[in-house]
Design a protein around this motif. Structure first.
Motif, PDB file in Angstrom:
ATOM      1  N   GLU A 198      17.618 -13.320  60.033  1.00 10.01           N
ATOM      2  CA  GLU A 198      18.171 -14.144  61.053  1.00 10.01           C
ATOM      3  C   GLU A 198      19.531 -14.672  60.358  1.00 10.01           C
ATOM      4  OE1 GLU A 198      15.186 -16.695  62.150  1.00 10.01           O
ATOM      5  OE2 GLU A 198      13.766 -15.179  63.203  1.00 10.01           O
ATOM      6  N   SER A 199      19.351 -15.270  59.221  1.00 10.33           N
ATOM      7  CA  SER A 199      20.418 -15.940  58.531  1.00 10.33           C
ATOM      8  C   SER A 199      21.601 -14.918  58.554  1.00 10.33           C
ATOM      9  CB  SER A 199      20.029 -16.656  57.140  1.00 10.33           C
ATOM     10  OG  SER A 199      19.647 -15.553  56.348  1.00 10.33           O
ATOM     11  N   ASP A 243      23.344 -14.411  62.035  1.00  5.68           N
ATOM     12  CA  ASP A 243      23.860 -15.688  62.332  1.00  5.68           C
ATOM     13  C   ASP A 243      25.329 -15.753  61.697  1.00  5.68           C
ATOM     14  OD1 ASP A 243      21.962 -16.618  63.632  1.00  5.68           O
ATOM     15  OD2 ASP A 243      20.795 -18.117  61.915  1.00  5.68           O
ATOM     16  N   ARG A 273      29.186 -15.769  63.490  1.00  5.90           N
ATOM     17  CA  ARG A 273      30.153 -16.842  63.108  1.00  5.90           C
ATOM     18  C   ARG A 273      31.564 -16.225  62.588  1.00  5.90           C
ATOM     19  NH1 ARG A 273      25.853 -19.562  60.271  1.00  5.90           N
ATOM     20  NH2 ARG A 273      26.817 -18.451  58.332  1.00  5.90           N
ATOM     21  N   TYR A 314      15.395 -14.759  69.682  1.00  2.00           N
ATOM     22  CA  TYR A 314      16.421 -15.215  68.938  1.00  2.00           C
ATOM     23  C   TYR A 314      17.650 -15.315  69.602  1.00  2.00           C
ATOM     24  CZ  TYR A 314      20.361 -14.308  65.531  1.00  2.00           C
ATOM     25  OH  TYR A 314      21.591 -14.384  64.942  1.00  2.00           O
ATOM     26  N   TYR A 367      20.142 -19.334  71.261  1.00  2.00           N
ATOM     27  CA  TYR A 367      21.673 -19.618  71.311  1.00  2.00           C
ATOM     28  C   TYR A 367      22.070 -20.108  72.573  1.00  2.00           C
ATOM     29  CZ  TYR A 367      22.962 -17.696  66.705  1.00  2.00           C
ATOM     30  OH  TYR A 367      23.089 -17.793  65.407  1.00  2.00           O
TER      31      TYR A 367
END
Length: 474
Positions: free
Chosen positions: A242-243, A246, A250, A283, A287
């Protein structure tokens, strides 16, 4: 002078004879008492001070007694004759002979026995390791030893790799991913990553693999999705995944500069990750309402649409629309048939050429040629005949299909035409026409055209028709 010298020699010979007889006959005691009563200080450094017969006689007696003593001491070990401290010859005394120094320190057996093996089996002596195969027990630590340290008594030593730094991460992991694109073995990648002490850089692995796949082929993207699914749980955790995604969302504004379709591709990766259960189903929902970048919004919308389409039966593992040499042959054959059917319906030659190129199996293009000709033989009407001929001409002109692959495709049809003719009675006639048209348009050369088979038995019309051959009945 001559008389005295002669007399001296005679006396010497007689004395020698008398000495030997006296020792053999047991008259040593008389000789010993005679020697004790004489003054024997006439010898200095081996030189005689007097040349009288008595002095020579006394010296010879003493030398002979010494020789006999040495001989008996070495042979009989104390038995026989010996001399006392004052030089007297003694028979049968218990005085032990002194051994030479070399034999005194020799510890070898004098019995002449033994097998020539080292003492104690090679386990004794200075500077030796001990008997071969000997297992030593645990060594007891002496607490009174001045070097004793209580903190080191229960220490465990092991090899520890230093944590991988951020500046070395990309140049260390990138070759592993690039090599994986060639062999496709996820277990090897997992073993290589396990040997590295990734530390806090562990969550950077998925983002680096996806970034490399964006600039690669479609088959490499498929391999990347499989790699992420296999690494999750064994090497990486779901929080790491997940990180990592992410971070990809970005960095989309920078990725778009090199790959314009990055938002759609990242959205497909997210949908595939959710389908493979390496990302949670919530997930994408997490957002909602807090996305300000248009590229991030496009990627999440693409992932949401693909996940909704799965409810209608679409398989996420086919979203890349590409094959590759590692996919099963039957799956590639099925995709080529779908490609041909789509081309017959749309008539778009460029789209068909692009799809064939995206399959990434140039060594398997002869199967495409074979399936195209078989489709012509099984079709009804001239539409399929003309469209397939145009497609093969365009692919041959652009070198999408090489001459060798084209030849192999035609030869495979020639070999199977007898079986095809069972289901399609006019197969020989249609094949001859298609081969002639292919030669006229430059798809094949004259050698391939001449290899085209024909039926051995030709049927004629009735006698009233003049014996004209029925071409349609081949």
């Amino acid at each position: 002078c001559m008389v005295s010298t002669t007399q001296l020699l005679l006396n010497s010979h007689a004395d020698r004879h008398d000495l030997s007889d006296s020792f053999v006959s047991g008259e040593e005691d008389n000789g010993g008492s005679l020697l004790s009563n004489k003054n024997i200080n006439n010898e200095i450094n081996g030189n005689w001070l007097s040349s009288s017969s008595n002095s020579i006689h006394e010296a010879r007696l003493k030398a002979k007694a010494k020789r006999r003593l040495r001989k008996n001491s070495s042979r009989d070990s104390g038995r026989g004759d010996s001399l006392s401290d004052n030089g007297d010859a003694v028979r049968g005394t218990a005085v032990a002979p002194t051994s030479p120094k070399s034999k005194l320190l020799d510890r070898k057996s004098r019995l002449g026995k033994g097998r020539g093996l080292p003492k104690k089996g090679g386990a004794g002596g200075k500077g030796v390791w001990g008997r071969s195969g000997e297992v030593y027990g645990p060594e007891e630590v002496d607490e009174k030893d001045p070097n004793y340290d209580e903190a080191q008594e229960n220490c465990v030593y092991e090899t520890v790799a230093p944590p991988l730094e951020e500046k070395d991460f990309e140049k260390t992991v990138s070759p592993i991913v690039q090599e994986y694109f060639e062999h496709g073995d996820t277990n090897e990648v997992a073993e290589l990553l396990a040997e590295l002490n990734l530390g806090p850089m562990r969550s950077e692995v998925p983002s680096l693999a996806v970034s490399l796949a964006l600039e690669a082929k479609a088959s490499h993207r498929e391999l990347t999705s499989r790699l992420l699914a296999d690494l999750c749980g064994s090497v990486l955790s779901r929080s790491d995944m997940e990180s990592s995604f992410d971070k990809l969302l970005r960095e989309l504004p920078d990725l778009v500069l090199d790959t314009p379709g990055a938002p759609q591709l990242v959205g497909q990766f997210i949908a595939r990750a959710v389908s493979d259960q390496i990302l949670s189903k919530s997930y994408i929902e997490s957002y909602k309402g807090r996305v300000g970048c248009q590229y991030t919004r496009a990627a999440l919308d693409r992932a949401a649409v693909l996940l909704k389409m799965t409810m209608g039966g679409l398989r996420i593992d086919n979203q890349w629309g590409a094959g590759g040499g590692q996919r099963p042959v039957m799956q590639l054959v099925k995709e080529m048939n779908l490609l041909l059917k789509e081309y017959i319906l749309s008539g778009d030659i460029k789209e068909a050429e692009r799809c064939l190129r995206d399959l990434e199996v140039p060594h398997f293009h002869h199967e495409f040629v074979y399936e195209a000709i078989v489709m012509v033989l099984e079709s009804k009407g001239d539409k399929t005949f003309k469209m397939v001929l145009q497609l093969l001409k365009a692919l041959s002109a652009s070198s999408s299909i090489t001459v060798d692959q084209m030849r192999r495709g035609y030869e495979r049809v020639y070999m199977d035409i007898a079986e095809i003719n069972i289901d399609v009675p006019r197969a020989y006639f249609i094949l001859e026409q298609f081969v002639d048209q292919s030669f006229n348009t430059g798809v094949i050369d004259v050698k391939i055209r001449d290899l085209c088979p024909c039926r051995g038995r030709k049927r004629f019309v009735s006698e009233g028709d003049g014996g004209v051959v029925k071409l349609e009945s081949y």
